[in-house]
Structure formats: structure tokens, C-alpha cells
Design an enzyme around this catalytic site. Sequence first.
Site, short mmCIF file in Angstrom:
data_model
loop_
_atom_site.label_atom_id
_atom_site.label_comp_id
_atom_site.label_asym_id
_atom_site.label_seq_id
_atom_site.Cartn_x
_atom_site.Cartn_y
_atom_site.Cartn_z
N ASP A 1 0.86 -1.19 0.00
CA ASP A 1 0.00 0.00 0.00
C ASP A 1 0.89 1.23 0.00
OD1 ASP A 1 0.97 0.21 2.57
OD2 ASP A 1 -0.93 -0.19 3.56
N ASP B 1 -7.99 -7.29 0.25
CA ASP B 1 -7.12 -7.58 1.39
C ASP B 1 -7.86 -7.16 2.63
OD1 ASP B 1 -6.56 -4.57 0.91
OD2 ASP B 1 -5.71 -4.98 2.88
N CYS C 1 -13.99 -28.33 6.52
CA CYS C 1 -12.75 -27.64 6.16
C CYS C 1 -11.63 -28.64 5.91
CB CYS C 1 -12.35 -26.67 7.27
SG CYS C 1 -10.83 -25.77 6.95
N CYS D 1 -8.34 -27.79 5.92
CA CYS D 1 -7.05 -27.22 6.32
C CYS D 1 -6.32 -28.15 7.29
CB CYS D 1 -7.22 -25.82 6.93
SG CYS D 1 -7.66 -25.79 8.67
N CYS E 1 -8.00 -28.24 10.91
CA CYS E 1 -9.23 -29.02 11.04
C CYS E 1 -8.96 -30.50 10.78
CB CYS E 1 -10.29 -28.48 10.09
SG CYS E 1 -10.88 -26.84 10.60
N HIS F 1 -6.02 -21.53 10.07
CA HIS F 1 -7.39 -21.90 9.68
C HIS F 1 -8.11 -20.73 9.02
CE1 HIS F 1 -11.45 -23.36 9.59
NE2 HIS F 1 -11.79 -22.18 10.08
#
Lengths: 443, 443
Positions: free
Chosen positions: B116, B350, B388, B390, B393, B419
Amino acid sequence: MCDGFDVGISRPCDLLYLPRLEFLPVSISFQIEAISGSGRAGKLVTPHGVVETPVFMPVGTLGSVKGISQDLLEELGVRILLGNTYHLYLRPGVDIVRRMGGLHRFMSWERAILTDSGGFQVFSLNELRKVTEEGATFRSHLDGASHFLSPERSMEIQIGLGADIVMAFDECTEYPADGARVRASMEMTLRWAGRSKRYFEEHKNEVPWGGSSQLPALSSQPVALGSQPPGASRQGLQIPRFARDDNSEPDGDDNSGGADFIGQTQALFGIVQGGMDRELRRESALRTVEIGFPGYAIGGLSVGEPRELTREIVESTLEFLPADKPRYLMGVGTPEEIALYGGMGVDMMDCVLPTRAARHGLLFTSEGRVSIKQVRYAEDSGPLDPACSCFVCGRYSRAYLRHLYASNELLAQVLNTLHNLHFYLETMRRVRESMLGRAQGCT
Amino acid sequence: MCDGFDVGISRPCDLLYLPRLEFLPVSISFQIEAISGSGRAGKLVTPHGVVETPVFMPVGTLGSVKGISQDLLEELGVRILLGNTYHLYLRPGVDIVRRMGGLHRFMSWERAILTDSGGFQVFSLNELRKVTEEGATFRSHLDGASHFLSPERSMEIQIGLGADIVMAFDECTEYPADGARVRASMEMTLRWAGRSKRYFEEHKNEVPWGGSSQLPALSSQPVALGSQPPGASRQGLQIPRFARDDNSEPDGDDNSGGADFIGQTQALFGIVQGGMDRELRRESALRTVEIGFPGYAIGGLSVGEPRELTREIVESTLEFLPADKPRYLMGVGTPEEIALYGGMGVDMMDCVLPTRAARHGLLFTSEGRVSIKQVRYAEDSGPLDPACSCFVCGRYSRAYLRHLYASNELLAQVLNTLHNLHFYLETMRRVRESMLGRAQGCT
């Protein structure tokens, strides 16, 4: 046959060695692969996998090595972790851990775990505890609530947590202490060792992951190092707890730990005390061995005494511990010390130093200590340790690590801990390899 | 040919599409693969790899996504990160980053980065800053030292940091603000956009990783998604910075970034302002497009206005942005919002929400928000989110995550962040896949 031990043993120590039946159902065995001087390279077979010794055990106080996921611990090659009974007893509490199937399942760690007895931490509370023959009353460091630990209670908690190796409840004698005090403390530790063993033997089948059967503990098949524990899959070892594409709660109410561990139990180690008195250490060792345990620890060291005295006491205590049993030196030490003691015949060690120092920016390298906060590293594009093969040294510069630490970034603690643990584990692996290379063959 | 855009375009949008020569040497290209309603699935080709859009960009404020190593970001499938110019300018400082070869090399991240302009953070300082036509004087939140940022200085810093995409220095208009104030602020942002572009064009070849040549920026070869940046190796993408078994300092004094990026430069995006006034938004968009940038951002939202108003302003601004350029909505939002805006034709977003909320124990799941600190999870043996895929999980229970959080364990922040990031990235992937599946073909 192996000979050349400090105390003669006459057992075969080849890779297929498993304990004789009279030791069953104790769920560990210890195989010596090679000896070199006073040191030895071995394999400790536990219900949760094989541990190559000498081994450094990272400290996972509350069921987590601070900042490091279990996947990364596996990648680091960690085969055994230490959990702190005192801390786990307070948070989340033994009842929760037991109902969740024990500490292995609770923290999703399928490799071996050792828990301490809680004694050391209670004795560290100083003003907050009172010790009697019965046990120790103490106030929680969290909320001041009063609690009581005794040999029986420590065993009950450690059985509930379900580590592979549990420790007798002992009194860690303060330093310095006069002769009468050291003897009295040692005598109480011996009485507590007897009480610990009695309670443990009566209740060891209550371990959450099995033990309700009286079948022989160990398979008669040889256990190859690197073989997987039952059900292992991901990355060669980790067992995903949850099936994909299945919305049901895994395992339902069945927290028994499954049938894989039927008949297996934990192993209780005794602890030698005796302060800095070599004669009392000898007596403590012999009388602890007389009580009889599948492994022995040397406690009461690294409590403020000079390093040279630690070494002397370790050396003179090791003499009186059976050579065919694992020997665990508690709470030691620096990289130099773990290498030294590994070479002297200590098989297991643990210490918060690598993890705690990492969180304070103190890193161990092949070139010595690095205090990564120093401005001299601000533009140092080299790796933390050019000789290190860890993830961190392979990818990041000293400048980046210095920036993360100086900026108080979480990742600093993660990466620093990863490196220090790798350094410790690698130090121990080198000691082991050196002994395997130099040793007289055990065939 | 693709048609059906809100504003007509007539460019081929097949996978081989590359920008026309008059745009060179701009080192990004944007390929639209499919459109579905107002939304589109695309590929943003940067000097540091291809980014599938719509994309959520995790925030790595200080050159690190808090608690998550770059290896894990790669495993999560992150293709582009956001860095904050204001924070990196203060720590470690742009001179250090530039001398270390730029932000990619400094943080060992070979995929794309966007920075930014520093404007938003400076304007957030409230009492600590003063804005004039020239720029913004502000005091560091760290030590109170006085600093100055202007369009030219922001460009200079962002070129030194070397992100693939840099942002024009804008004024984020406060909310609420009266009409005259919003117009004046918008006009200044437009003047600053011109100054940003001028400085950037004159200095863009000073980027640390290349750019000193005036060769055309982009290869005429198509860039396949999943192809590796130069030198990629481990896990398909990561470049270990240091050769093993080589004690020499890697790369010596050569911090030029190497020849792989010869002729490539960064891409500067313009930012639309105009407060909550749809007419001013239209004017800001059209006049920003007139200045001409390879991508456009919608700034000045999520500053306290009602969510419905945000949506209206986004919708009415998107109308006036070229359909063939990437469109970036800054600082938004919840999982529902990023899905909504992705479907509306926003290509990049973002937000600190997934990472910051994770550190406070707020987790996003397919079943809604979970505040993991709650005692109701203390013995919940199920995964955080049964749907999920991931790491977290797949391995840990809600009970364990609750314990880690309640015990203030570092690992709580690491696992929670992993997560939430996975959830956000997966949300965006689903939006993209849905558009690819439902869209009219682009052939």
C-alpha cells in the site's frame, strides 16, 4: 553379546532384542545398539513408537511446544516430548484430558510422551507450598487456589494423562542444603518412590489408551526404527484425526484409545536424589534400583550448583544405575552439556533452554551463541548458522530474523524455536552417530 | 472473443493474452478467463508469478503474516501478499530492505507482493499527522519521531521495497465528511495520483530486483498457471536462499536481484476516492482512468460507513473502471463480503480481519463464527469446521484449540491464523471456480 559396560550385563543387544517375559506387561523396552566408552546408543521402544537414544526431549509444558505445530515437530524428527503434570493438571485439567482419550489424542501426537511428576514445579513454588510426609499442598500460580499432590495423586494424574513414561513423585532437594536435610529429603523420596510404584501397579491398567487387558505388553515381532505406529499415514507418521467428507463427530463417545494398545501400559521411572553428596547419591541409586523400575532418572540437579559439580554428581550416580535400563538426566542443559552427558551414558535429557532462549532471541549455532536482537545483524544476509540444515537456516537471513525479533513479530518466536530445537536434536544425533561409528560392534 | 462486460471491450481473453506493446514495460498483465454476471475469473501475471483472481491477499504488515512461516503460506496456496509501506518504512526501514535486495528477497518470498502507499496508515494516526498539498507530516507510533510522506516519497519507498504492485499515494477521506471536504480531498488524491505516476515512471527502473534494462517487460510466451518462477524448486515454488554445504555468504554483495527480472518493473495502481458520493466516485474513477494505470483500486471504504452503503459505492464505482484491468477493493472484509465483491467483479481484496480475528480466538467456519475461547468447546472432540480441509481441522479438536487459546499458548495464534487464512482463500477459490463453471466460455 555386549560387554564392556560399567556394570556387567550379559544380554544380547542386537536390533531384535526385546525384553524377557518376566518384565511384561511393561510397555517399554530398551535395546543397546552400541557402546563407546561410558556412552551408549540405544533404542527405547514405547507404546507410541521407537525413540533413538541418547535423545533430547523438547518440553511441551501445556500439551504444546510453544509456537511449534505437531507437524513441524514430526518434521524435526522429534520422537518423544515432555509434558508437565503440574501445568496440565491446572489447565486443561486431567479429567478433560482423560475424557478426551489421553494426552496423545488430546494434542494429536502419536509419538511418545513422558510426563514429569509435578514435584519439581510444586517445589519451585517456594512460598506457595507446604510439604509433609503425605505430600505437598500448594497454591496455583494462576489463581491461588489450593491443591494437593502426593505420590498417589501424581500417579493418578499421570495415568489419566496417559504418557508412555511417567515419573515417580519425588522431592527435589534445594541447593544448598545441609547433610541432615539432604538425607531426610532423600529418604522421603525413597518412601514416595515405593508409594508411587504401589499405586501405579494397582492402577496402570486405567490408562486411557488401553491397558484394560492383561495380555503380554509387547509384540514378539522386532520393531524397526522408523516403522509406523498403528494407523500412521500422513508424512509417514501423523494420523489425521478426522476423516474428510464426513461430518460426523469422530470417534463418538469411544475415548478408550482403541484396540491397538490392548495390554500395553505406561512405564514408571524412579528418580535418584541425594543432593550434592556422592555417598547419598550412591545410596539413593542403589535403594531406588532395589524398589525396581524399568528406567531411572537423576533428579535434583541444575538447581543452582556449579556446572562442574553437576558433572561430578551425574558421573558418580550413573555408576550405580543398571546399564541395561534407560537413564534420564532431568532438566539439563546447554548444547555442550547434553553432548557431554550423552557421551557419559545418559540416554534421555530434557530442558526448557532451547525453546525459552529462542523466545528471547538467544540462538545456538555451530559458531556459538547468537543474540539475534543485536544491530550488527541488521544487514547480515547470511544464514543464522551456515552449517545448519534446518528450515530456518535454509531460507531466512540473519537480517530478517533480526527484523522479526526487533519488531516483536510472532514469527520470530516460531522460527527461533525451530532452529534451536533442530540444533539440540542434531547435537544429540551426532553424539549417537559418533557412538555408533566408534563403538565396538554389538553382534 | 469475450463480450458481456459492463463496459464493452473487444480484446481476446484467451490464456495467451498479453498486453499490447504500448503498455510495456509494465510487468503485469491481466487475463480474463471467464465472466459470470458482473464477476470474472482471471489471471494476474506478475514478475513474481501468476495470481488467480478473484484473490484474497493476506496482510503481511512487517514482512511477515503474523505467526505463519513463508513455507506455510506457500502450502496454503497464497500467491500474493500485502505489505504495509508505513510499517516497513519505520521498521526495518526502506534502506535496509533495498540493500538486502528488496522485500521479496528480504523475507524470502518468491511469489507476488503488493504494497500500500502508506497513506491509509498515516491518515489513521489522527492526532499525529498534518496534511498539506505537498504531503503528510506524521509522528511515528513507535517513538514519536517526525516523518514526511508525499506521493514522491511514497513512490521512492515503494520502489525501494520492490513489491510487484505498488499503490499511488492517496488521501483516505474520513467518514462522515461534508460534500466540499469530500470533493477537495478527491481532487487532491487526483493531483497526488499524477505526481505518483510521474515519479514512478521516472524511477521505476530503480527497483532492486531488476529493471535497469529497457528491454520489453514481458516474455511473449504464455505463462501457465502453476509454472515456477526462475529458480524455483522446493515444494514447487520456494527457492532456498542458501546453498547447503557451502559456508560462503550467499550472493555476496550482489543485491541486484539477478538477471531473471531484466527489463521488468513494478506496476503502479491508481486509487479511486470520493467518499460516499456516487457522483464523485464516478468522477474520481473516470479522471483516475484518464491518468492511466495498469490497475485500479477502490479506496476510502470500510471507514465506518454502513455495510450496505459500502456495497452501493463499490457497485457504482466498478461501473466506471475498465473491465480489462484488475480492480482492487482495499481493506474489505468478512468472508461473506469477499464472496459478494468477488461476484460483483472485484479481482483483488485484502483485510486484516482473518489474521487479527484469529489472534483473538474468532474463527470463521462453514457453520458460522466460532469464538474458540468459550467453555462449551472444552470437551468438544470434533474438528473446528467439519467441512474444512485445512491442516488444523484435519488434525486438532476444538477442545485442543480451546485449551491452547485459554492457556495463552503461542500455538493458538499460529493454528487459528492458519485456519482463518485457509477459510478466506478457500472462499475466494470457490467464488472463482463457480464463475469458471457457470461462465460463458472465453474462446
